[in-house]
Design an enzyme around this catalytic site. Structure first.
Site, PDB file in Angstrom:
ATOM      1  N   LYS A 131      81.368  55.849   9.444  1.00  8.31           N
ATOM      2  CA  LYS A 131      79.998  56.310   9.202  1.00  8.31           C
ATOM      3  C   LYS A 131      79.266  56.457  10.541  1.00  8.31           C
ATOM      4  O   LYS A 131      79.300  55.555  11.384  1.00  8.31           O
ATOM      5  CB  LYS A 131      79.302  55.280   8.303  1.00  8.31           C
ATOM      6  CG  LYS A 131      77.909  55.629   7.853  1.00  8.31           C
ATOM      7  CD  LYS A 131      77.407  54.517   6.930  1.00  8.31           C
ATOM      8  CE  LYS A 131      76.012  54.793   6.386  1.00  8.31           C
ATOM      9  NZ  LYS A 131      75.569  53.717   5.470  1.00  8.31           N
ATOM     10  N   SER A 206      73.842  55.964   1.534  1.00 11.44           N
ATOM     11  CA  SER A 206      73.827  56.637   2.816  1.00 11.44           C
ATOM     12  C   SER A 206      75.215  56.869   3.401  1.00 11.44           C
ATOM     13  O   SER A 206      75.375  57.598   4.371  1.00 11.44           O
ATOM     14  CB  SER A 206      72.981  55.837   3.807  1.00 11.44           C
ATOM     15  OG  SER A 206      73.522  54.541   4.038  1.00 11.44           O
ATOM     16  N   SER A 230      74.427  51.846  -0.767  1.00 10.17           N
ATOM     17  CA  SER A 230      74.897  52.894   0.145  1.00 10.17           C
ATOM     18  C   SER A 230      76.400  52.949   0.319  1.00 10.17           C
ATOM     19  O   SER A 230      76.912  53.913   0.889  1.00 10.17           O
ATOM     20  CB  SER A 230      74.227  52.734   1.514  1.00 10.17           C
ATOM     21  OG  SER A 230      72.850  53.013   1.425  1.00 10.17           O
TER      22      SER A 230
END
Length: 530
Positions: A131, A206, A230
């Site tokens: 990420k 996210s 997330s």
């Protein structure tokens, strides 16, 4: 007791703001091209359908070369990423060089052979995605904030460093929402990420870039973080496995934005992957010296566990009704557990769950032990750039002049619409729910709960239903470990799934349940299959 009039007014104002923003976004957004593909193509290389555990073993045994595996994933990313926009920066050349070094190391290994390599370097030669909000040395580290364009990480985040020390080879970094505070991975720096099962739908956020790339077969293991769902929402929407661990087991260091207030208490960094057997070894590696706190090597007998099922939050005014297909999928899990394991699954109602969103919002806004409140979102938006005044930013957005997304502007506006102090009622509801779940789960209880009211929504639809993440967010405040598990596909071909919850430090129970559910329901499905 119930919510005060002020708090109900706050709900109405927030909903009204988001509804207006959604309509504006829908009117001003471009329409998809006619004849464009609807999902990613099927996987044709069988290497891409092996778990990281299997790949590592075959690489150690010289049945596969690391270069061969890394190249296979590079080829897949180059095939699907133009459709998904999941990986925002690659390091393919460096990854191939590192894979070649792995193959040389294995050829020259003499001390202890395969077993020694497995102990010392359990992920040797296996590709990894990260990420973008985590620091990966030499890669962009912006969390989608345009004012940070060009910023590169000088070091690795601790959990990324642990995975690299275990032999994993990073291929690149994946997209997030602006500053990671939204349920759709979209920002003005990298653009919009799409769902591999249906390109007109969101992969979530996210960790949405991770979820999209993994679900689309462009990665086998990845790194995510979760402060309100997330990890779990993207894993659900993209049909993969993910684990939100007990807090303070895996380091949260090296993330952007950093935590403030009490947010560190609710944030978990954890593994995301296509195959359940990779969850436990990844968690063990990422946790480093804290792994012993979870007793991950202790065997789990599912027949001796106590199972509970909660089908919905009881009808909260904040959230949508749960999709009937999700309720049915969870019911099928219950029926399978009872028939196959001989256990009794008790269905429960937890009325405090109705207040999941305001409880999450309350605790996310609390000051730290020194009385310092969390940093306002509008200040985070302005980091490295000009001051952000949300109403003016909305006007700029409508004129096509803002460098921020509609979601970020909406969140900043909602901060301004915050009325007064929250009532003691919400504190009481949280404490009651916490006590009840602690007594219920103990050290041998597992609870099933929907991950979200909807299947993967259409792009930007979360702007119209901003509180639906309460289905995941409430468990961040409670500090409980959860594994998100896929349960096949819906009638529309979208992933189904369930959250598997256990008591604090009982992560091994949810991981063992995930392995079982993968065998029972098939786990991840190739989104390109007919």
């Amino acid at each position: 007791m119930s919510l005060s009039r002020i708090e109900r007014l706050q709900v109405w104002v927030m909903s009204a703001i988001m509804a207006v923003l959604y309509v504006l976004f829908w009117l001003l957004s471009p329409r998809p091209r006619a004849g464009a593909p609807s999902k990613v193509p099927p996987i044709t290389n069988p290497l891409l359908k092996l778990s990281a555990t299997q790949l590592a073993q075959k690489i150690r045994r010289r049945e596969l070369s690391s270069v061969e595996v890394v190249q296979a994933y590079i080829d897949r990313i180059q095939e699907v990423n133009p459709l998904l926009n999941a990986m925002v920066k690659d390091r393919f050349s460096a990854a191939l060089q590192e894979a070649a070094q792995v193959d040389i190391l294995i050829e020259e290994e003499t001390a202890g052979g395969e077993e020694a390599l497995a102990e010392r370097l359990p992920l040797l030669g296996v590709p990894l995605s990260v990420k973008e909000s985590f620091a990966l040395q030499g890669m962009p580290h912006t969390s989608g904030l345009p004012s940070k364009a060009g910023v590169l990480a000088s070091v690795d985040a601790p959990n990324v460093a642990n995975l690299k020390r275990a032999g994993a080879i990073p291929l690149g970094v994946t997209n997030t929402p602006e500053l990671c505070m939204w349920s759709e991975s979209h920002n003005r720096l990298y653009g919009l990420t799409r769902n591999p099962y249906s390109l007109d739908r969101t992969p979530g956020g996210s960790s949405g870039g991770e979820g999209s790339l993994l679900g689309g077969g462009g990665s086998v293991i990845g790194v995510g973080s979760d402060i309100g769902g997330s990890i779990r929402m993207p894993c659900f929407f993209n049909g993969i496995f993910g684990h939100k661990n007990t807090p303070y087991i895996v380091s949260n260091g090296g993330q952007l934005p950093p935590c403030s207030g009490l947010q560190e208490d609710y944030l978990s960094t954890g593994p995301m992957c296509r195959y359940a057997e990779d969850l436990l070894p990844m968690l063990k590696i990422m946790a480093g010296p804290n792994a012993h706190k979870l007793s991950l090597s202790e065997p789990v007998d599912l027949k001796k566990l106590r199972f509970f099922s909660v089908p919905h939050d009881g009808g909260s005014p904040y959230t949508s009704p749960v999709d009937k297909q999700l309720i049915q999928a969870q019911r099928q899990v219950v029926e399978h557990l009872e028939a196959d394991l001989g256990v009794r699954v008790q269905e429960l109602r937890l009325p405090e769950l109705k207040y999941g969103h305001p409880i999450w919002e309350l605790f996310m806004g609390l000051p730290d032990k020194d009385g310092k409140p969390p940093q306002p979102f509008s200040e985070l938006m302005a980091e490295g750039g000009s001051t952000v005044w949300p109403p003016w930013e909305l006007v700029k957005w409508m004129l096509g002049r803002s460098s921020h997304t509609m979601a970020s502007i909406g969140l900043a506006l909602s901060e301004m619409a915050h009325f007064g102090k929250p009532s003691q009622f919400l504190l009481q509801q949280k404490e009651a729910l916490e006590r009840r779940l602690e007594e219920l789960l103990g050290t041998d209880g597992v609870l099933l709960y929907p991950p979200h009211p909807h299947l993967a929504p259409k792009h930007h639809h979360p702007l119209f239903t901003p509180f639906n993440f309460a289905y995941t967010g409430i468990f961040n405040i409670l500090g409980l470990p959860i594994t998100q598990c896929p349960l096949g596909l819906s009638q529309e071909g979208l992933p189904l799934g369930v959250q598997v919850v256990a008591g604090k430090l009982q992560d091994r129970l949810t991981l063992a349940t995930a392995l079982y559910l993968e065998k029972a329901f098939g786990g991840w499905r190739d989104p390109g299959d007919p």
